[in-house]
Design a protein around this motif. Structure first.
Motif, short mmCIF file in Angstrom:
data_model
loop_
_atom_site.label_atom_id
_atom_site.label_comp_id
_atom_site.label_asym_id
_atom_site.label_seq_id
_atom_site.Cartn_x
_atom_site.Cartn_y
_atom_site.Cartn_z
N PRO A 166 3.24 -3.74 6.69
CA PRO A 166 4.28 -3.82 7.73
C PRO A 166 5.14 -5.07 7.61
O PRO A 166 6.33 -5.02 7.94
CB PRO A 166 3.48 -3.83 9.04
N PHE A 176 14.36 0.66 9.60
CA PHE A 176 13.48 1.77 9.24
C PHE A 176 12.17 1.68 10.02
O PHE A 176 11.70 2.66 10.59
CB PHE A 176 13.20 1.78 7.74
N VAL A 180 10.65 4.53 12.75
CA VAL A 180 9.41 5.31 12.71
C VAL A 180 8.46 4.87 13.82
O VAL A 180 7.31 5.28 13.86
CB VAL A 180 8.70 5.23 11.34
N SER B 73 8.73 9.27 14.40
CA SER B 73 8.59 9.46 12.97
C SER B 73 9.01 10.86 12.52
O SER B 73 9.03 11.15 11.33
CB SER B 73 7.15 9.19 12.55
N LEU B 98 7.86 4.17 1.43
CA LEU B 98 7.93 3.84 2.86
C LEU B 98 8.04 5.11 3.70
O LEU B 98 7.62 5.14 4.85
CB LEU B 98 9.13 2.94 3.15
N GLY B 99 8.62 6.17 3.09
CA GLY B 99 8.76 7.43 3.80
C GLY B 99 7.43 8.02 4.23
O GLY B 99 7.36 8.86 5.12
N TRP B 101 5.26 6.59 5.88
CA TRP B 101 4.76 5.81 7.03
C TRP B 101 4.13 6.68 8.11
O TRP B 101 3.10 6.36 8.67
CB TRP B 101 5.91 4.99 7.62
N ALA B 104 0.66 7.47 6.71
CA ALA B 104 -0.23 6.37 6.32
C ALA B 104 -0.19 5.22 7.32
O ALA B 104 -1.16 4.48 7.46
CB ALA B 104 0.15 5.86 4.93
N GLY B 105 0.92 5.05 8.04
CA GLY B 105 1.02 3.96 8.99
C GLY B 105 0.98 2.60 8.30
O GLY B 105 1.21 2.49 7.10
N ALA B 106 0.66 1.58 9.09
CA ALA B 106 0.67 0.21 8.57
C ALA B 106 -0.54 -0.06 7.69
O ALA B 106 -0.52 -0.94 6.83
CB ALA B 106 0.74 -0.78 9.72
N PHE B 107 -1.63 0.66 7.92
CA PHE B 107 -2.88 0.28 7.26
C PHE B 107 -3.53 1.40 6.46
O PHE B 107 -4.43 1.17 5.69
CB PHE B 107 -3.89 -0.22 8.31
N GLY B 108 -3.04 2.66 6.67
CA GLY B 108 -3.69 3.79 6.02
C GLY B 108 -3.47 3.82 4.52
O GLY B 108 -2.64 3.10 3.97
N GLU B 109 -4.23 4.68 3.85
CA GLU B 109 -4.15 4.77 2.40
C GLU B 109 -2.88 5.49 1.98
O GLU B 109 -2.45 6.46 2.61
CB GLU B 109 -5.37 5.54 1.89
N MET B 110 -2.24 4.98 0.93
CA MET B 110 -1.14 5.70 0.32
C MET B 110 -1.63 6.10 -1.08
O MET B 110 -1.43 5.36 -2.04
CB MET B 110 0.11 4.84 0.24
N GLN B 154 9.66 11.51 4.03
CA GLN B 154 9.36 11.44 5.47
C GLN B 154 9.04 12.81 6.05
O GLN B 154 8.38 12.89 7.08
CB GLN B 154 10.56 10.85 6.23
#
Lengths: 300, 253
Positions: A166, A176, A180, B73, B98-99, B101, B104-110, B154
Motif C-alpha cells: 500500500p 487509484f 479502490v 473496487s 495493481l488492478g 487490488w 489481493a488487497g494490501a496484504f493478500g497474495e498476488m 480490475q
C-alpha cells in the motif's frame, strides 16, 4: 604516518580497537538500515524537504526533555518524537482543511517549532548543549543509545515490510488507491511516524541537522541507479552504510567531526551518482542503451 | 470475459463546488447498467469533476450519488494521462498488477493466477514483452495501454475514463476504442469524458452534455444537436461571467 600504508591499521583497527568506535560503527550501520528506505520513500513522495523540516521540528521536544531530565537519551527522544509527530499532524490537518498546501503549512509549523526549541535550549541550557543537540556526536553513543537506534531500525524494517504494497501504491498513484477504497491516509500517517522515529534515532548520533543527510543523500543518489523501488532501497541502504563506515574512518584518521564527515561522504556518493549513475546519470545520456522494442525482439 | 451485470449509477441533484464555486450544478440522472455514455461539453464545463464524483473520488457538496450494490473496487477509474508521475521507478507488470487490488488487497497474495491475468491483459492491449520495462520508458500511447490493461485486471463492472484518447496515435486510439466496445458488449457500464463530437457520434450511443449544469442526457443523436451545443456554449459563457463578479451569491435552500 607509516601505519597508514597497512590496510589493517588503515581500515579495520580504527573501527575495532576502541569501544566508542565499535559502538559508533554499529550505530551508523543500524541508522543506515532504517534511514535508507525511509529516504527513498520521501524522495518518491516528492517530500524530500519534509525530512529536513521534520528534523528541525523535533528540537523543542528534545529541549523540553533535556530541561526535565538533563542529557537523558530517553527523555530527549520521547520529547522529540512527540514534537515531530505534533508538527506533522498539525501541518496535515491544516493543509486538508484550509487553502494552504502541505509544504507551506509544514514550513509554518516547523519554523515555529525550531524557534521555540532554540529559545528553550538557550534559556535553560548552554551553547554547548545546543551544539550537541544540533550536531550530535556519534562517538558519544552509549549502550542505551545503541539499543534505541537498533530498535528503531528494527521497527522501521518490519513496518515497511508489512505496509510495502500500500505504501508504494500510495506514492505512485494515490487516486487509484482511493478509487479502490483503500485507506491511503492511514498508510501516510504510519509512514510519518517512521520518518520522525528515524530522525529522533539519528539525532543523538548525528544531531538533528546531520541525521537528515544520511536519510536523503543516499536516497536521492539511488534514483540515478535503479528502475525499481526495491532496487532504490537496496542502493540507498548500502550507500548509507558505506558512507557511515568511510565517514567514521575519515573522522578517525584526520580528526574530523564524525557527523559532517559521514554526511559529506554521502554527498560525494550523491554527486558521483549524478554523473555516473547507470540509469539516469549524465554520462549514460551520451551512450547508446539497450531499449525495449517490438515484442518479437523481446523473446528470451 | 464473462458477461457482467452492474448496478445503475444515479445522480440526485448533484452539486460539486471548488472553494464555493460550483463546477457541477444540479445534475440529476441515471447511468443505466451496461450503457456506453460519453460526457461531453465545452472546456471548464465540469466533465472531469462529474466523472470523479461518479467514481466516488469527489464528494458532492449537495445531492448524492447512488451506486446500488457497487463497491468502490467494482469501479475502475482511469485518470487523464498526465495525472500520474511517470518517472516513478515501477515496471509495466507491477502497474498492471495493481488492478488485482480488489482480490489481493494490501496484504493478500498476488500469485500465479494474478500473473496470468496480467499477461493476458498485456496481450489484450498489445504490450506483450513490455512486462519488465520501466514505465518511464513508455510513450504516451503505450502508457494509456498500460492503464487499460490495469482496468482489465480490475475486472470492474463499471469503467470510467477521463479523456482516454487525447494525444494518442491513431493505431492506439482505434485499438483502445475496440476494447471499450468489447467492455460494452460484455455488459459493463462505460462512461468516458470526451472532446470531439464526431468521435462521440461514431462510437458512443449515449451522451451526457454538460456546461456546469446539465444541458441534455440521452441517445447521442438527440443530445448532440446544433441547438444543444450552442446552448452549452452560451451557458458556460454565462457561468464564466458570473465568476468575474465575486459579490454574486446564490444560496440553496
Amino acid at each position: 604516518m607509516e601505519h597508514l600504508l597497512d590496510p589493517y591499521s588503515l581500515l579495520i583497527e580504527p573501527l575495532t580497537a576502541y569501544a566508542f568506535m565499535r559502538r559508533a560503527l554499529v550505530a551508523c550501520l543500524a541508522l543506515a538500515l532504517g534511514s535508507g528506505p525511509i529516504g527513498v520513500f520521501l524522495v518518491l513522495r516528492r517530500m524530500s524537504l519534509m525530512g529536513d523540516a521534520m528534523s528541525h521540528a523535533v528540537l523543542p521536544g528534545a529541549a523540553i526533555g533535556f530541561i526535565f531530565a538533563g542529557l537523558s537519551l530517553g527523555a530527549m527522544s520521547l520529547g522529540g518524537l512527540i514534537a515531530g509527530l505534533a508538527v506533522a499532524l498539525l501541518a496535515g490537518v491544516v493543509s486538508r482543511t484550509t487553502v494552504l498546501r502541505e509544504d507551506a503549512s509544514l514550513a509554518g509549523f516547523y519554523l515555529a517549532s525550531l524557534a521555540l526549541g532554540v529559545l528553550l535550549v538557550s534559556t535553560y541550557g548552554s551553547a554547548v548543549d545546543l551544539l550537541h543537540v544540533l550536531f550530535g556526536s556519534i562517538l558519544a553513543v552509549d549502550d542505551e543509545g545503541l539499543l534505541f537506534v537498533a530498535a528503531v531500525a528494527s521497527i522501521t524494517l518490519i513496518t515497511l515490510a508489512l505496509i510495502y504494497r500500500p505504501l508504494v501504491a500510495e506514492c505512485f498513484d494515490p487516486t487509484f488507491l482511493r478509487s479502490v477504497g483503500a485507506r491511503g491516509s492511514l498508510i501516510h500517517l504510519l509512514f510519518l511516524v517512521l520518518v520522525v522515529l528515524n530522525l529522533v534515532a539519528g539525532f543523538q548520533a548525528l544531531g538533528t541537522l546531520m541525521a537528515v543527510g544520511l536519510m536523503m543523500l543516499p536516497a536521492a543518489a539511488a534514483r540515478f541507479w535503479s528502475d525499481s523501488v526495491w532496487g532504490s532501497i537496496a542502493f540507498a541502504t548500502g550507500a548509507a552504510m558505506a558512507s557511515g563506515v568511510v565517514g567514521l574512518l575519515l573522522s578517525y584518521h584526520f580528526e574530523l567531526p564524525s557527523g559532517p564527515a559521514i554526511v559529506l561522504t554521502a554527498a560525494v556518493v550523491y554527486l558521483a551518482s549524478i554523473v555516473f549513475g547507470s540509469r539516469a546519470g549524465l554520462l549514460v545520456r551520451y551512450r547508446r542503451q539497450p531499449h525495449f522494442h517490438k515484442p518479437e525482439e523481446m523473446k528470451p | 470475459m464473462n458477461a457482467v451485470r452492474p448496478s445503475a449509477i444515479t445522480l440526485e441533484n448533484v452539486i460539486v463546488t471548488y472553494r464555493r464555486l460550483p463546477a457541477v450544478h444540479h445534475v440529476s440522472g441515471t447511468f443505466a447498467p451496461g450503457t456506453l455514455t460519453a460526457i461531453a461539453g465545452p472546456n471548464g464545463a465540469g466533465k472531469s469533476t462529474l466523472l470523479k464524483t461518479t467514481a466516488g473520488l469527489l464528494k458532492p457538496s449537495e445531492g448524492r450519488v447512488l451506486r446500488g450494490a457497487l463497491k468502490p473496487s467494482d469501479i475502475a477509474y482511469l485518470p487523464q494521462l498526465p495525472e500520474i508521475d511517470r518517472t516513478f521507478p515501477i515496471s509495466v507488470a507491477e502497474t498492471v498488477m495493481l488492478g488485482a487490488w480488489k482480490r489481493a488487497g494490501a496484504f493478500g497474495e498476488m500469485g500465479a493466477a494474478e500473473e496470468q491475468r496480467v499477461q493476458e491483459a498485456l496481450a489484450c492491449v498489445n504490450l506483450v514483452g513490455y512486462a519488465r520495462a520501466p514505465i518511464a520508458a513508455l510513450s504516451a500511447g503505450q502508457w494509456q495501454r498500460v492503464l487499460f490493461a490495469r482496468a482489465i485486471v480490475q475486472e470492474a463492472s463499471v469503467v470510467l475514463l477521463d479523456e482516454p484518447f487525447a494525444g494518442l496515435d491513431e493505431d492506439t486510439q482505434s485499438h483502445l476504442i475496440s476494447l471499450v466496445h468489447e467492455w460494452h458488449e460484455n455488459g459493463r457500464t462505460v462512461i468516458a469524458v470526451l472532446h470531439e463530437t464526431d468521435f462521440i457520434r461514431r462510437h458512443f450511443p449515449q451522451t451526457l452534455l454538460i456546461a456546469r449544469e446539465l444541458i441534455a442526457w440521452g441517445p447521442t443523436v438527440d443530445v448532440l444537436t446544433p441547438d444543444n451545443l450552442a446552448r452549452a456554449r452560451t451557458t458556460i459563457a454565462k457561468w464564466a461571467r458570473s465568476e468575474d463578479m465575486p459579490e454574486h451569491q446564490h444560496h440553496h435552500g
